[in-house]
Motif scaffolding. Sequence first.
Motif, PDB file in Angstrom:
ATOM      1  N   TRP A  21       0.858  -1.183   0.000  1.00  0.00           N
ATOM      2  CA  TRP A  21       0.000   0.000   0.000  1.00  0.00           C
ATOM      3  C   TRP A  21       0.896   1.235   0.000  1.00  0.00           C
ATOM      4  O   TRP A  21       1.788   1.374   0.831  1.00  0.00           O
ATOM      5  N   ARG A  22       0.642   2.139  -0.945  1.00  0.00           N
ATOM      6  CA  ARG A  22       1.479   3.343  -1.023  1.00  0.00           C
ATOM      7  C   ARG A  22       0.680   4.464  -1.670  1.00  0.00           C
ATOM      8  O   ARG A  22       0.049   4.272  -2.711  1.00  0.00           O
ATOM      9  N   LEU A  23       0.687   5.624  -1.043  1.00  0.00           N
ATOM     10  CA  LEU A  23       0.007   6.805  -1.563  1.00  0.00           C
ATOM     11  C   LEU A  23       1.040   7.890  -1.810  1.00  0.00           C
ATOM     12  O   LEU A  23       1.839   8.214  -0.934  1.00  0.00           O
ATOM     13  N   VAL A  24       1.033   8.426  -3.023  1.00  0.00           N
ATOM     14  CA  VAL A  24       2.027   9.433  -3.402  1.00  0.00           C
ATOM     15  C   VAL A  24       1.308  10.677  -3.909  1.00  0.00           C
ATOM     16  O   VAL A  24       0.386  10.585  -4.733  1.00  0.00           O
ATOM     17  N   ALA A  25       1.722  11.830  -3.403  1.00  0.00           N
ATOM     18  CA  ALA A  25       1.218  13.114  -3.876  1.00  0.00           C
ATOM     19  C   ALA A  25       2.365  13.827  -4.567  1.00  0.00           C
ATOM     20  O   ALA A  25       3.307  14.279  -3.915  1.00  0.00           O
ATOM     21  N   GLY A  26       2.310  13.893  -5.902  1.00  0.00           N
ATOM     22  CA  GLY A  26       3.443  14.439  -6.638  1.00  0.00           C
ATOM     23  C   GLY A  26       4.614  13.493  -6.489  1.00  0.00           C
ATOM     24  O   GLY A  26       4.565  12.354  -6.918  1.00  0.00           O
ATOM     25  N   VAL A  30       2.845   9.909   1.120  1.00  0.00           N
ATOM     26  CA  VAL A  30       1.944  10.393   2.167  1.00  0.00           C
ATOM     27  C   VAL A  30       1.751   9.304   3.212  1.00  0.00           C
ATOM     28  O   VAL A  30       1.356   8.175   2.880  1.00  0.00           O
ATOM     29  N   TYR A  31       2.028   9.614   4.466  1.00  0.00           N
ATOM     30  CA  TYR A  31       1.807   8.649   5.535  1.00  0.00           C
ATOM     31  C   TYR A  31       0.331   8.626   5.911  1.00  0.00           C
ATOM     32  O   TYR A  31      -0.288   9.670   6.144  1.00  0.00           O
ATOM     33  N   VAL A  32      -0.241   7.430   5.973  1.00  0.00           N
ATOM     34  CA  VAL A  32      -1.632   7.236   6.365  1.00  0.00           C
ATOM     35  C   VAL A  32      -1.684   6.079   7.349  1.00  0.00           C
ATOM     36  O   VAL A  32      -1.138   5.005   7.069  1.00  0.00           O
ATOM     37  N   PRO A  33      -2.321   6.229   8.508  1.00  0.00           N
ATOM     38  CA  PRO A  33      -2.415   5.131   9.484  1.00  0.00           C
ATOM     39  C   PRO A  33      -3.129   3.915   8.903  1.00  0.00           C
ATOM     40  O   PRO A  33      -3.922   4.027   7.959  1.00  0.00           O
ATOM     41  N   ALA A  34      -2.857   2.744   9.485  1.00  0.00           N
ATOM     42  CA  ALA A  34      -3.363   1.483   8.949  1.00  0.00           C
ATOM     43  C   ALA A  34      -4.878   1.464   8.821  1.00  0.00           C
ATOM     44  O   ALA A  34      -5.429   0.966   7.827  1.00  0.00           O
ATOM     45  N   ARG A  35      -5.601   2.001   9.802  1.00  0.00           N
ATOM     46  CA  ARG A  35      -7.069   1.974   9.746  1.00  0.00           C
ATOM     47  C   ARG A  35      -7.577   2.743   8.537  1.00  0.00           C
ATOM     48  O   ARG A  35      -8.498   2.292   7.848  1.00  0.00           O
ATOM     49  N   SER A  36      -6.975   3.868   8.264  1.00  0.00           N
ATOM     50  CA  SER A  36      -7.396   4.667   7.117  1.00  0.00           C
ATOM     51  C   SER A  36      -6.910   4.049   5.803  1.00  0.00           C
ATOM     52  O   SER A  36      -7.561   4.192   4.765  1.00  0.00           O
ATOM     53  N   GLN A  37      -5.769   3.371   5.831  1.00  0.00           N
ATOM     54  CA  GLN A  37      -5.301   2.659   4.632  1.00  0.00           C
ATOM     55  C   GLN A  37      -6.344   1.641   4.178  1.00  0.00           C
ATOM     56  O   GLN A  37      -6.623   1.500   2.991  1.00  0.00           O
ATOM     57  N   ARG A  38      -6.906   0.902   5.117  1.00  0.00           N
ATOM     58  CA  ARG A  38      -7.894  -0.123   4.785  1.00  0.00           C
ATOM     59  C   ARG A  38      -9.133   0.500   4.162  1.00  0.00           C
ATOM     60  O   ARG A  38      -9.703  -0.041   3.207  1.00  0.00           O
ATOM     61  N   VAL A  77      -9.143  11.270   9.896  1.00  0.00           N
ATOM     62  CA  VAL A  77      -7.679  11.223   9.722  1.00  0.00           C
ATOM     63  C   VAL A  77      -7.307  11.504   8.265  1.00  0.00           C
ATOM     64  O   VAL A  77      -6.358  12.254   7.985  1.00  0.00           O
ATOM     65  N   LEU A  78      -8.048  10.929   7.340  1.00  0.00           N
ATOM     66  CA  LEU A  78      -7.761  11.151   5.919  1.00  0.00           C
ATOM     67  C   LEU A  78      -7.931  12.620   5.548  1.00  0.00           C
ATOM     68  O   LEU A  78      -7.146  13.168   4.780  1.00  0.00           O
ATOM     69  N   HIS A  79      -8.971  13.249   6.065  1.00  0.00           N
ATOM     70  CA  HIS A  79      -9.179  14.664   5.754  1.00  0.00           C
ATOM     71  C   HIS A  79      -8.022  15.516   6.262  1.00  0.00           C
ATOM     72  O   HIS A  79      -7.648  16.514   5.628  1.00  0.00           O
ATOM     73  N   ARG A  80      -7.450  15.133   7.398  1.00  0.00           N
ATOM     74  CA  ARG A  80      -6.314  15.896   7.924  1.00  0.00           C
ATOM     75  C   ARG A  80      -5.046  15.619   7.122  1.00  0.00           C
ATOM     76  O   ARG A  80      -4.231  16.518   6.903  1.00  0.00           O
ATOM     77  N   ARG A  81      -4.877  14.389   6.682  1.00  0.00           N
ATOM     78  CA  ARG A  81      -3.667  14.018   5.958  1.00  0.00           C
ATOM     79  C   ARG A  81      -3.701  14.477   4.500  1.00  0.00           C
ATOM     80  O   ARG A  81      -2.727  15.018   3.974  1.00  0.00           O
ATOM     81  N   VAL A  82      -4.825  14.165   3.845  1.00  0.00           N
ATOM     82  CA  VAL A  82      -4.948  14.472   2.416  1.00  0.00           C
ATOM     83  C   VAL A  82      -6.360  14.984   2.158  1.00  0.00           C
ATOM     84  O   VAL A  82      -7.279  14.215   1.880  1.00  0.00           O
TER      85      VAL A  82
END
Length: 247
Positions: A21-26, A30-38, A77-82
């Motif tokens: 699992w990997r999220l990239v912005a540009g 981007v670090y995302v906690p496991a619960r939000s990754q799922r 959490v997602l709204h705060r991260r991305v």
Amino acid sequence: MHGSAGPQETAALRLMLFDRWRLVAGRQVVYVPARSQRLVALLALRGRQTRWSLAGTLWPDVDEQRALVSLRAAVSVLHRRVMGLVEKDHGEVQLADGVCVDVDEFRTHARQVLSRHHSDLSVTINQPTVVGGELLPGWYDDWVLVERERIQQTRLHVLEALASSLVERGAYADALQVALTAVEIDPLRESARRSVIRVHLAEGNTADAVREYERFRALLRRELDIAPTHHMTGLMRQLTEHASWEQ
């Protein structure tokens, strides 16, 4: 380098679910906690969902209210991260339209390969968006296992179709690489083994074809106590009859 992406970066987001699992912005991971990754992975794989469906799928072992609380926390959490990665509308949740997902690209290419509409095979065999990869390795949620099996079956059909097309073009080395990848994914899959044998036969490597058949027959006997199907034995019978005729 890990960090968070602002609203202006949302359109450049790329989500990768093959191999990890990997999220990239540009250019920034981007670090995302496991619960939000799922949560993100489930939306990427299954599309728009109701809050109740998401909560029940992601937290099946708790009651509905606790599951909904966990869902709200994951979305927050997602709204705060991305900002803008996940959108909510009338009780439903989905990924933003601008997010590029490797699984979506793989599915698009798979349709092209399986319909024989893929024009540039020479650059496909090393591209994960064409030949795929293992979906979310190390994840064992029931919904992940279902999606992993679905994608694996598609991968195998794509690899076999690519091998056939590459043989037709005379690209035997690439065809063999692709066919062997299918065998590596599922050693007991007969159609994958037949792909390998057909490459050997197309090159005139009769001994290699026979060895591959004998390896497969021994594996089937040892693992499942069954014999190859008539499709495989018929292929080998044609080979031996042709060899006898030439003598």
